[in-house]
Design a protein around this motif. Structure first.
Motif, mmCIF file in Angstrom:
data_model
loop_
_atom_site.group_PDB
_atom_site.id
_atom_site.type_symbol
_atom_site.label_atom_id
_atom_site.label_comp_id
_atom_site.label_asym_id
_atom_site.label_seq_id
_atom_site.Cartn_x
_atom_site.Cartn_y
_atom_site.Cartn_z
ATOM 1 N N GLY A 1 32.815 41.785 14.284
ATOM 2 C CA GLY A 1 32.933 40.602 15.145
ATOM 3 C C GLY A 1 34.396 40.253 15.327
ATOM 4 N N ASN A 2 34.636 39.114 15.939
ATOM 5 C CA ASN A 2 36.022 38.705 16.139
ATOM 6 C C ASN A 2 36.147 37.193 15.983
ATOM 7 O OD1 ASN A 2 34.989 37.684 18.516
ATOM 8 N ND2 ASN A 2 35.800 39.315 19.778
ATOM 9 N N THR A 3 37.368 36.750 15.911
ATOM 10 C CA THR A 3 37.640 35.322 15.788
ATOM 11 C C THR A 3 38.327 34.835 17.045
ATOM 12 O OG1 THR A 3 39.734 35.768 14.696
ATOM 13 C CG2 THR A 3 37.829 35.380 13.275
ATOM 14 N N GLN A 4 38.112 33.585 17.304
ATOM 15 C CA GLN A 4 38.823 32.954 18.405
ATOM 16 C C GLN A 4 39.160 31.533 17.993
ATOM 17 O OE1 GLN A 4 35.692 33.449 21.331
ATOM 18 N NE2 GLN A 4 35.448 31.249 21.452
ATOM 19 N N TYR A 5 40.174 30.989 18.599
ATOM 20 C CA TYR A 5 40.619 29.646 18.246
ATOM 21 C C TYR A 5 40.237 28.674 19.345
ATOM 22 C CZ TYR A 5 43.522 25.696 17.064
ATOM 23 O OH TYR A 5 43.952 24.433 16.764
ATOM 24 N N ASP A 6 39.646 27.577 18.932
ATOM 25 C CA ASP A 6 39.313 26.480 19.832
ATOM 26 C C ASP A 6 40.069 25.256 19.316
ATOM 27 O OD1 ASP A 6 38.154 24.193 20.987
ATOM 28 O OD2 ASP A 6 36.260 25.235 21.316
ATOM 29 N N LYS A 7 40.846 24.612 20.171
ATOM 30 C CA LYS A 7 41.678 23.505 19.700
ATOM 31 C C LYS A 7 40.856 22.331 19.178
ATOM 32 C CE LYS A 7 42.371 21.493 24.262
ATOM 33 N NZ LYS A 7 43.352 21.080 25.249
ATOM 34 N N ASN A 8 39.584 22.221 19.610
ATOM 35 C CA ASN A 8 38.735 21.123 19.139
ATOM 36 C C ASN A 8 38.021 21.427 17.825
ATOM 37 O OD1 ASN A 8 39.346 19.589 21.449
ATOM 38 N ND2 ASN A 8 37.749 20.654 22.604
ATOM 39 N N THR A 9 37.593 22.653 17.652
ATOM 40 C CA THR A 9 36.797 23.000 16.464
ATOM 41 C C THR A 9 37.525 23.922 15.496
ATOM 42 O OG1 THR A 9 35.761 24.830 17.652
ATOM 43 C CG2 THR A 9 34.593 22.727 17.670
ATOM 44 N N GLY A 10 38.657 24.473 15.872
ATOM 45 C CA GLY A 10 39.402 25.373 15.000
ATOM 46 C C GLY A 10 39.004 26.816 15.237
ATOM 47 N N THR A 11 39.181 27.629 14.224
ATOM 48 C CA THR A 11 38.889 29.052 14.324
ATOM 49 C C THR A 11 37.384 29.283 14.192
ATOM 50 O OG1 THR A 11 41.032 29.576 13.363
ATOM 51 C CG2 THR A 11 39.381 31.326 13.366
ATOM 52 N N ILE A 12 36.851 30.066 15.120
ATOM 53 C CA ILE A 12 35.416 30.359 15.164
ATOM 54 C C ILE A 12 35.239 31.864 14.994
ATOM 55 C CG2 ILE A 12 33.322 30.260 16.561
ATOM 56 C CD1 ILE A 12 34.714 28.026 18.183
ATOM 57 N N PHE A 13 34.288 32.253 14.158
ATOM 58 C CA PHE A 13 33.958 33.663 13.980
ATOM 59 C C PHE A 13 32.716 33.978 14.802
ATOM 60 C CE2 PHE A 13 31.570 36.998 11.717
ATOM 61 C CZ PHE A 13 32.471 38.036 11.870
ATOM 62 N N ASN A 14 32.809 34.982 15.660
ATOM 63 C CA ASN A 14 31.676 35.436 16.471
ATOM 64 C C ASN A 14 31.201 36.776 15.919
ATOM 65 O OD1 ASN A 14 31.788 33.295 18.370
ATOM 66 N ND2 ASN A 14 33.517 34.309 19.345
ATOM 67 N N GLU A 15 29.969 36.800 15.412
ATOM 68 C CA GLU A 15 29.410 38.037 14.879
ATOM 69 C C GLU A 15 29.159 39.033 15.997
ATOM 70 O OE1 GLU A 15 25.795 37.039 12.897
ATOM 71 O OE2 GLU A 15 26.841 36.308 11.122
#
Length: 166
Positions: free
Chosen positions: A84-98
């Protein structure tokens, strides 16, 4: 062995699709190992029906909804494709997508086709080492978490014999 599994194996010649040209004994072996949740390596020249055999056994056993296909020969970023990969959202922080592969190994009784495994990038082999090992059967996501395999079957397809252990 479970009586239902024995019954299915004994009658599996009846559920073999007509478009699949395969010896009855090989078909029974394929069905038996899928029902037991074992890893299977299918080797043959290009166009001989390796992928068709995997798709056919999933349909014949009514597991079409639990069939997952991954072409490892065209994988550019092994970690992103398999973990998977990670992405950054300024509202929720770092999100991991499986990845879809993580979902596949979490699916109980899944049939996972790892096509063109002999052409895979070396990073793919490093990631799959614990997944393909029958004694381990887990995928390491990071230092803290693993994904346990739900006794899925991996059908590894190759156009040539692999010279290292799977």
């Amino acid at each position: 062995m479970n009586a239902d599994i024995k019954k299915t194996i004994n009658s599996c010649a009846d559920i073999k699709p007509n478009e699949l040209i395969i010896d009855t004994l090989k078909w029974k072996y394929l069905v038996r190992n899928v029902l037991r949740g074992k890893n299977i390596l299918i080797v043959g020249p290009t166009g001989c029906g390796k992928s068709l055999a995997a798709i056919s056994v999933a349909k014949a056993l009514n597991k079409g909804d639990r069939f997952f296909y991954f072409n490892l020969g065209s994988t550019q970023d092994a970690r992103c494709s398999l973990i998977g990969n990670t992405q950054y959202d300024k509202n929720t922080g770092t999100i991991f997508n499986e990845s879809a592969f993580v979902s596949a190994i979490r699916t109980e009784g899944a049939i996972i086709l790892l096509d063109e495994i002999s052409r895979a990038h070396p990073d793919v082999w490093n990631i799959l080492m614990t997944v393909l090992d029958d004694l381990q059967r887990y995928l390491r996501l990071d230092e803290k978490s693993n994904v346990e395999d739900r006794k899925s079957t991996r059908l590894n397809s190759s156009h040539r014999c692999i010279s290292y252990a799977v």
